[in-house]
Design a protein around this motif. Structure first.
Motif, PDB file in Angstrom:
ATOM      1  N   SER A  11      44.096  50.180  40.968  1.00  0.00           N
ATOM      2  CA  SER A  11      44.370  48.877  40.342  1.00  0.00           C
ATOM      3  C   SER A  11      45.467  48.997  39.300  1.00  0.00           C
ATOM      4  CB  SER A  11      43.145  48.269  39.659  1.00  0.00           C
ATOM      5  OG  SER A  11      41.991  48.829  40.082  1.00  0.00           O
TER       6      SER A  11
ATOM      7  N   ILE B 205      33.482  48.676  38.927  1.00  0.00           N
ATOM      8  CA  ILE B 205      34.394  47.523  38.878  1.00  0.00           C
ATOM      9  C   ILE B 205      34.911  47.228  37.468  1.00  0.00           C
ATOM     10  CG2 ILE B 205      33.368  46.383  40.896  1.00  0.00           C
ATOM     11  CD1 ILE B 205      32.339  44.345  38.541  1.00  0.00           C
TER      12      ILE B 205
ATOM     13  N   LEU C 181      38.466  45.288  36.776  1.00  0.00           N
ATOM     14  CA  LEU C 181      38.301  43.916  36.289  1.00  0.00           C
ATOM     15  C   LEU C 181      38.961  43.741  34.921  1.00  0.00           C
ATOM     16  CD1 LEU C 181      36.984  41.090  36.775  1.00  0.00           C
ATOM     17  CD2 LEU C 181      35.046  41.923  35.439  1.00  0.00           C
ATOM     18  N   SER C 182      38.731  44.721  34.024  1.00  0.00           N
ATOM     19  CA  SER C 182      39.302  44.624  32.685  1.00  0.00           C
ATOM     20  C   SER C 182      40.831  44.630  32.744  1.00  0.00           C
ATOM     21  CB  SER C 182      38.782  45.775  31.821  1.00  0.00           C
ATOM     22  OG  SER C 182      39.237  45.631  30.505  1.00  0.00           O
TER      23      SER C 182
ATOM     24  N   ALA D 171      42.637  43.626  35.265  1.00  0.00           N
ATOM     25  CA  ALA D 171      43.041  42.339  35.844  1.00  0.00           C
ATOM     26  C   ALA D 171      42.981  41.229  34.802  1.00  0.00           C
ATOM     27  CB  ALA D 171      42.139  41.998  37.033  1.00  0.00           C
ATOM     28  N   GLN D 172      41.964  41.281  33.923  1.00  0.00           N
ATOM     29  CA  GLN D 172      41.822  40.233  32.892  1.00  0.00           C
ATOM     30  C   GLN D 172      42.989  40.240  31.908  1.00  0.00           C
ATOM     31  OE1 GLN D 172      38.015  41.495  31.474  1.00  0.00           O
ATOM     32  NE2 GLN D 172      36.851  40.041  32.714  1.00  0.00           N
TER      33      GLN D 172
ATOM     34  N   LEU E 238      32.663  34.765  37.293  1.00  0.00           N
ATOM     35  CA  LEU E 238      33.241  35.917  36.584  1.00  0.00           C
ATOM     36  C   LEU E 238      34.091  35.491  35.388  1.00  0.00           C
ATOM     37  CD1 LEU E 238      34.482  37.972  39.684  1.00  0.00           C
ATOM     38  CD2 LEU E 238      32.364  38.308  38.393  1.00  0.00           C
TER      39      LEU E 238
ATOM     40  N   THR F 218      37.357  35.339  34.101  1.00  0.00           N
ATOM     41  CA  THR F 218      38.668  35.380  34.764  1.00  0.00           C
ATOM     42  C   THR F 218      39.759  35.763  33.749  1.00  0.00           C
ATOM     43  OG1 THR F 218      38.965  33.057  34.253  1.00  0.00           O
ATOM     44  CG2 THR F 218      38.018  33.588  36.420  1.00  0.00           C
TER      45      THR F 218
ATOM     46  N   VAL G 128      31.797  40.808  32.432  1.00  0.00           N
ATOM     47  CA  VAL G 128      31.894  40.600  33.885  1.00  0.00           C
ATOM     48  C   VAL G 128      31.525  39.155  34.247  1.00  0.00           C
ATOM     49  CG1 VAL G 128      31.019  41.259  36.167  1.00  0.00           C
ATOM     50  CG2 VAL G 128      31.397  43.022  34.421  1.00  0.00           C
TER      51      VAL G 128
END
Ligand SMILES: [Zn+2]
Length: 271
Positions: free
Chosen positions: A23, A171, A175-176, A178-179, A197, A199, A221
């Motif tokens: 990622s 994840i 996720l972090s 992506a945020q 989630l 976002t 999350v």
């Protein structure tokens, strides 16, 4: 027949770094596309945040989680706790563990903004003057050590084995990142995921330098906790006008030693 515990450990050992690195590289290229004019400055920013991440992994995950708390040694123990009398099936225990630890992280995050001793450590995450994917990995090692202890403590109190956090951990970094990533997420990301989630747009509200943004959207999350406890703030069309902690924006606070020493050096500042 393969040992299921060993197979799970292998999946986390391979999956965790692979998903984190995959990622990171994906977002780095996407971000680079947009900011090709600032390569040297951006490279310095990325390297500093990654250096802090490396120190954090060694101290919080390795020293505190591994050596002090012995999480690795007790990963598959089944502690006696609040949920033990229910004798939950495995799937229900995993779901309960994932939601409980996500709630613990929401509660710990709110406390980190309320209690100055914790805020001085958590401010290192907020003091990033420009958000990109690496901001999602930028946490002071002591902030993260408290977080690891609070998550492990929650699972033990409930009687849920510690390996359950491994499921969520897979994840968390993607996720972090992506945020926080500085990329134009398509509108469907908000449309389809915001009900469930946290976002990117929702989390970026929390990086506002000012209230009410910084006092909202503490979730990690699931967006459920902010909605449930009245701290949800819907994102606007654009990012907040002021991001970060203005008093800690200067370059001296952004070097690796500046980041590590912020909780002590910023003590006398009004932040
Ligand atoms: Zn925060």
């Amino acid at each position: 027949m393969a040992d299921p515990q060993a197979a799970f450990l292998d999946a986390v050992r391979i999956g965790y770094p692979a998903l984190t690195l995959g990622s990171f590289l994906f977002l780095l290229v996407w971000e680079g596309d947009r900011r090709s004019g600032f390569v040297p400055r951006r490279a310095r920013h990325v390297l500093r945040n990654l250096a802090l991440f490396a120190v954090m992994v060694v101290v919080a995950d390795g020293l505190v989680g591994g050596v002090v708390l012995g999480i690795g040694r007790h990963l598959f123990d089944v502690p006696r706790g609040l949920l033990t009398p229910l004798e939950l099936p495995l799937a229900a225990m995993v779901v309960a563990g994932v939601f409980a630890t996500d709630f613990a992280s929401y509660a710990f995050h709110r406390l980190s903004h309320r209690w100055r001793e914790l805020w001085l450590f958590h401010a290192v995450h907020h003091s990033d003057p420009q958000l990109d994917a690496t901001t999602g990995l930028r946490f002071h090692p002591i902030d993260m050590a408290f977080y690891v202890a609070s998550v492990a403590g929650t699972l033990v109190a409930l009687g849920i084995p510690l390996w359950v956090e491994g499921v969520r951990a897979l994840i968390l970094n993607p996720l972090s990142m992506a945020q926080h990533a500085n990329v134009p997420w398509p509108a469907w990301v908000e449309r389809y995921f915001a009900w469930l989630l946290v976002t990117p747009a929702m989390h970026r509200v929390h990086h506002d330098a000012d209230a009410p943004g910084i006092d909202a959207n503490f979730g990690q999350v699931f967006s459920l906790w902010d909605r449930l406890f009245g701290t949800y703030r819907a994102p606007g069309a654009a990012d907040p006008p002021r991001i970060g902690v203005p008093a800690l924006a200067a370059d001296e606070w952004q070097t690796l030693s500046g980041l590590l020493l912020t909780p002590w050096r910023a003590r006398s500042l009004e932040i």
